[in-house]
Design an enzyme around this catalytic site. Sequence first.
Site, PDB file in Angstrom:
ATOM      1  N   ALA A  61       0.750  -1.259   0.039  1.00 14.19           N
ATOM      2  CA  ALA A  61       0.004  -0.090   0.108  1.00 14.19           C
ATOM      3  C   ALA A  61       0.901   1.272  -0.035  1.00 14.19           C
ATOM      4  O   ALA A  61       1.558   1.557   0.857  1.00 14.19           O
ATOM      5  CB  ALA A  61      -0.921  -0.138   1.029  1.00 14.19           C
ATOM      6  N   GLN A 105       0.049  -1.051  -5.493  1.00 10.59           N
ATOM      7  CA  GLN A 105      -1.347  -0.817  -4.783  1.00 10.59           C
ATOM      8  C   GLN A 105      -1.254   0.693  -4.124  1.00 10.59           C
ATOM      9  O   GLN A 105      -0.311   1.075  -3.604  1.00 10.59           O
ATOM     10  CB  GLN A 105      -1.640  -1.662  -3.643  1.00 10.59           C
ATOM     11  CG  GLN A 105      -2.928  -1.577  -3.011  1.00 10.59           C
ATOM     12  CD  GLN A 105      -3.255  -2.577  -1.808  1.00 10.59           C
ATOM     13  OE1 GLN A 105      -2.404  -2.112  -0.664  1.00 10.59           O
ATOM     14  NE2 GLN A 105      -4.089  -3.385  -1.614  1.00 10.59           N
ATOM     15  N   TYR A 184      -9.709   1.231   5.156  1.00 12.57           N
ATOM     16  CA  TYR A 184      -8.960   2.132   4.626  1.00 12.57           C
ATOM     17  C   TYR A 184     -10.073   3.205   3.782  1.00 12.57           C
ATOM     18  O   TYR A 184     -11.284   3.042   3.639  1.00 12.57           O
ATOM     19  CB  TYR A 184      -7.623   2.082   3.741  1.00 12.57           C
ATOM     20  CG  TYR A 184      -6.683   1.260   4.597  1.00 12.57           C
ATOM     21  CD1 TYR A 184      -6.414   1.777   6.044  1.00 12.57           C
ATOM     22  CD2 TYR A 184      -6.502   0.010   4.428  1.00 12.57           C
ATOM     23  CE1 TYR A 184      -5.664   1.034   6.736  1.00 12.57           C
ATOM     24  CE2 TYR A 184      -5.643  -0.776   5.149  1.00 12.57           C
ATOM     25  CZ  TYR A 184      -4.881  -0.152   6.404  1.00 12.57           C
ATOM     26  OH  TYR A 184      -4.059  -0.812   7.287  1.00 12.57           O
TER      27      TYR A 184
END
Length: 370
Positions: A61, A105, A184
């Site tokens: 991420a 990502q 998230y």
Amino acid sequence: MSLLFTPFTFNAPSGPLTLPNRIVIAPMCQYSAENGQATDWHLTHWANLLNSGAGLFTIEATAVSAVGRISPGCLGLWDDATQAALADKLHRARRLAPQIPVCIQISHAGRKASSAAPWNGGMLIAPADGGWQTVAPSALPHLPQEAAPTELSLADIAQIKADFVNTALRSHALAIELHAAHGYLLHQFLSPISNQRTDQYGGSFENRIRFPLEVFKAVREAFGGTLGMRISGTDWVDGGWTIEETAELSVRLKQAGAQFVHISSGGVSPLQKIAIGPEYQVHLAKAVKAASGLTTIAVGLITEAEQAEAVLQRGDADLVALARSFLYKPRWGWEAAVALGGTVDAQQQYWRSLPREAKNIFNDAKIGMR
């Protein structure tokens, strides 16, 4: 022939992207960046996983802004400094490994930002202690005892959408996964647990999916490569986001030009009740694939080669992703090739490493000595 070791091609606007096999390394946060910038840890970590035998490697991420980081140590890609650091470490890692495709990502943590690293407890860090004020669709904290995030204004929402586009353009990636899972920011908009807005971004299903879809469409317009989304298939909480909604969102993503969805689950509420067990999320991927016809990646306690093969043979998903298994066994792809009769690419420095029972798994390996 093993389905796990057959190639797979994504057809994106800018052209096809072919994977040598259907093993995906799922994104795994390392909490080891400095001011969002990739470090030597990432160089070592990426080089290791790029030598794993997987068909696609997904970078962890990567935050679209400083306040979008999960922790102060999270990777980012929002300015020239973070772009230069990531590009340098990734270029050097790729020189040390077979040229398997790389996905990144990109993410915004929303109300789950400003958190300590897991080995430091993982809890919210107050601004006075080096954290920052978090933002979210609604001013609702993730845990009841935490300080509330700031509710995003319409101008804030527009800026975050622009931040996602900026990060996508800076990535120079072949493939991008938008993070709409695990509680998230994009997931926070999807779930009625975290989204209690009364404007066009809250309330009905159509309103709750509006911002994630706007982000997807904006990135799709700017980025011609393979593009998909990771979605929590369910919140595992009554009254939360459901698998039926995930399936319908996936239909909309397909219509908007997505190449894939990656189906995980949970993360938006501490009240979640998850029955953890082998392949515990595969049924979610199966439901999405059946409803949408979109290329689907399954993930979640798939640890053995035979499990991964069975998921594909049953038609539950098109690709299989693993995360922690690759941290524990960085050559998991090699072991799967032995078990299933597949082959992988490997650096020539490793060609002499194979035991007798695995001697035929390396493509084009030739060894001579005197």
